[in-house]
Motif scaffolding. Sequence first.
Motif, mmCIF file in Angstrom:
data_model
loop_
_atom_site.group_PDB
_atom_site.id
_atom_site.type_symbol
_atom_site.label_atom_id
_atom_site.label_comp_id
_atom_site.label_asym_id
_atom_site.label_seq_id
_atom_site.Cartn_x
_atom_site.Cartn_y
_atom_site.Cartn_z
ATOM 1 N N PRO A 54 24.650 35.653 -35.634
ATOM 2 C CA PRO A 54 25.862 35.042 -35.071
ATOM 3 C C PRO A 54 25.698 33.582 -34.658
ATOM 4 O O PRO A 54 26.553 33.039 -33.972
ATOM 5 N N PHE A 55 24.608 32.943 -35.061
ATOM 6 C CA PHE A 55 24.325 31.581 -34.618
ATOM 7 C C PHE A 55 25.105 30.542 -35.424
ATOM 8 O O PHE A 55 25.458 29.481 -34.905
ATOM 9 N N THR A 56 25.373 30.828 -36.689
ATOM 10 C CA THR A 56 26.214 29.976 -37.518
ATOM 11 C C THR A 56 26.808 30.824 -38.632
ATOM 12 O O THR A 56 26.160 31.765 -39.104
ATOM 13 N N ASN A 57 28.043 30.501 -39.028
ATOM 14 C CA ASN A 57 28.671 31.229 -40.131
ATOM 15 C C ASN A 57 28.570 30.458 -41.443
ATOM 16 O O ASN A 57 29.302 30.734 -42.397
ATOM 17 N N GLN A 58 27.662 29.511 -41.496
ATOM 18 C CA GLN A 58 27.410 28.789 -42.741
ATOM 19 C C GLN A 58 26.914 29.770 -43.806
ATOM 20 O O GLN A 58 26.027 30.586 -43.550
ATOM 21 N N ALA A 59 27.509 29.693 -45.000
ATOM 22 C CA ALA A 59 27.095 30.559 -46.112
ATOM 23 C C ALA A 59 26.216 29.768 -47.065
ATOM 24 O O ALA A 59 26.612 28.701 -47.538
ATOM 25 N N TRP A 60 25.026 30.288 -47.349
ATOM 26 C CA TRP A 60 24.099 29.621 -48.255
ATOM 27 C C TRP A 60 23.983 30.394 -49.562
ATOM 28 O O TRP A 60 23.949 31.625 -49.573
ATOM 29 N N GLY A 61 23.929 29.657 -50.669
ATOM 30 C CA GLY A 61 23.711 30.255 -51.981
ATOM 31 C C GLY A 61 22.914 29.298 -52.837
ATOM 32 O O GLY A 61 23.424 28.242 -53.222
ATOM 33 N N LEU A 62 21.662 29.618 -53.137
ATOM 34 C CA LEU A 62 20.803 28.695 -53.877
ATOM 35 C C LEU A 62 21.129 28.660 -55.358
ATOM 36 O O LEU A 62 20.940 27.644 -56.017
ATOM 37 N N GLY A 63 21.587 29.774 -55.912
ATOM 38 C CA GLY A 63 22.016 29.790 -57.307
ATOM 39 C C GLY A 63 20.902 29.721 -58.321
ATOM 40 O O GLY A 63 21.118 29.276 -59.447
#
Length: 340
Positions: free
Chosen positions: A117-126
């Motif tokens: 719950p610290f950040t809702n940033q979504a990461w996707g390296l692909g």
Amino acid sequence: MDSLTQLVLGASVSMAVMGRAARPAKAAAWGALAGTLPDLDVLIDQGDPILDMVLHRAESHALFWLTLFSLPFALAVARWHGETDRWRRWWAALWLALVTHPLLDLLTIYGTQVLLPFTNQAWGLGSVFIIDPMVTVPWAVGVVAALRAASPERARRANVVGLSLGLAYLGWGAAVQQHVLAKARDSLRAQGLPAEQVLATPTPFNSVLWRVVSVGNGQFHEGFHSLLDGPGPIRFDRFDQGRPLAQALQAHDGLTRIRRFSDGFWALQAHPDGQLLLSDLRMGQQPHYVFRFAIARRDEATGTWLPMARAESAGSRAPFAPSVSWLWRRMGGVPVAPPR
């Protein structure tokens, strides 16, 4: 990644951690369950297809929440089998089976909110396609061979070999992606095209042919590079991103969410039927995108765009036969244009 890959990864890491502390079949079964659990969030209907997209891989994929869940989960499993003296081993196995799920998802382009719950940033390296047999098959073969092995030592060896081969392929994909990105930026600069915001992701089921997308100056450019291509720059096709259309819908919640979730790789297109279509450029290829949504309709009287009360899914996939034919030839280094 797809559910089968996550299942066999969970089974494999669980068997590796439990070792002789549990029968391979038992460790594999609980690991497979743990590796599958995070994706059960797809059963939650958020009431809007855009919300269904951006809220997938959220809390159920957060390392913090999965770690908290792993302790009571492991205690329950250990008690179920009357093995409370081994609860720490079960905890390690099931925690690893749970957290490797979002960590593997991180390698795809979709976007995973691992730090909630610290950040809702979504990461996707692909660096890997969402379905790739070169990842799944070694893990699956290793698990099956381990379950059928005549001795615990052979079971351990088979599982470790399969697990290692799959992980090595993932490492290969990450290395190739960096090579393709470097070549893509050089090619874009040489052609005077924006090279600041660029993604490179493999085309379906392989890591030989890569799709490259660059966004900038109100446009996006799409190109393809095969590791079997000859020398020379990547050729790009130019498309309008639809930024003027976005000006009329600045406060639209779905547009705001997709722009953020896609990390800027989005496009708006006015469809001839009077709908305004919003696409996530990361998944699919022009003009077919898996995640495309109708978010507004044109008012014929005023010519303005009126936001729809609820977005509608409008995703599409390219025709199968022409796409497979093109994919196979383009993988081999033949410079044929993609089907449009």
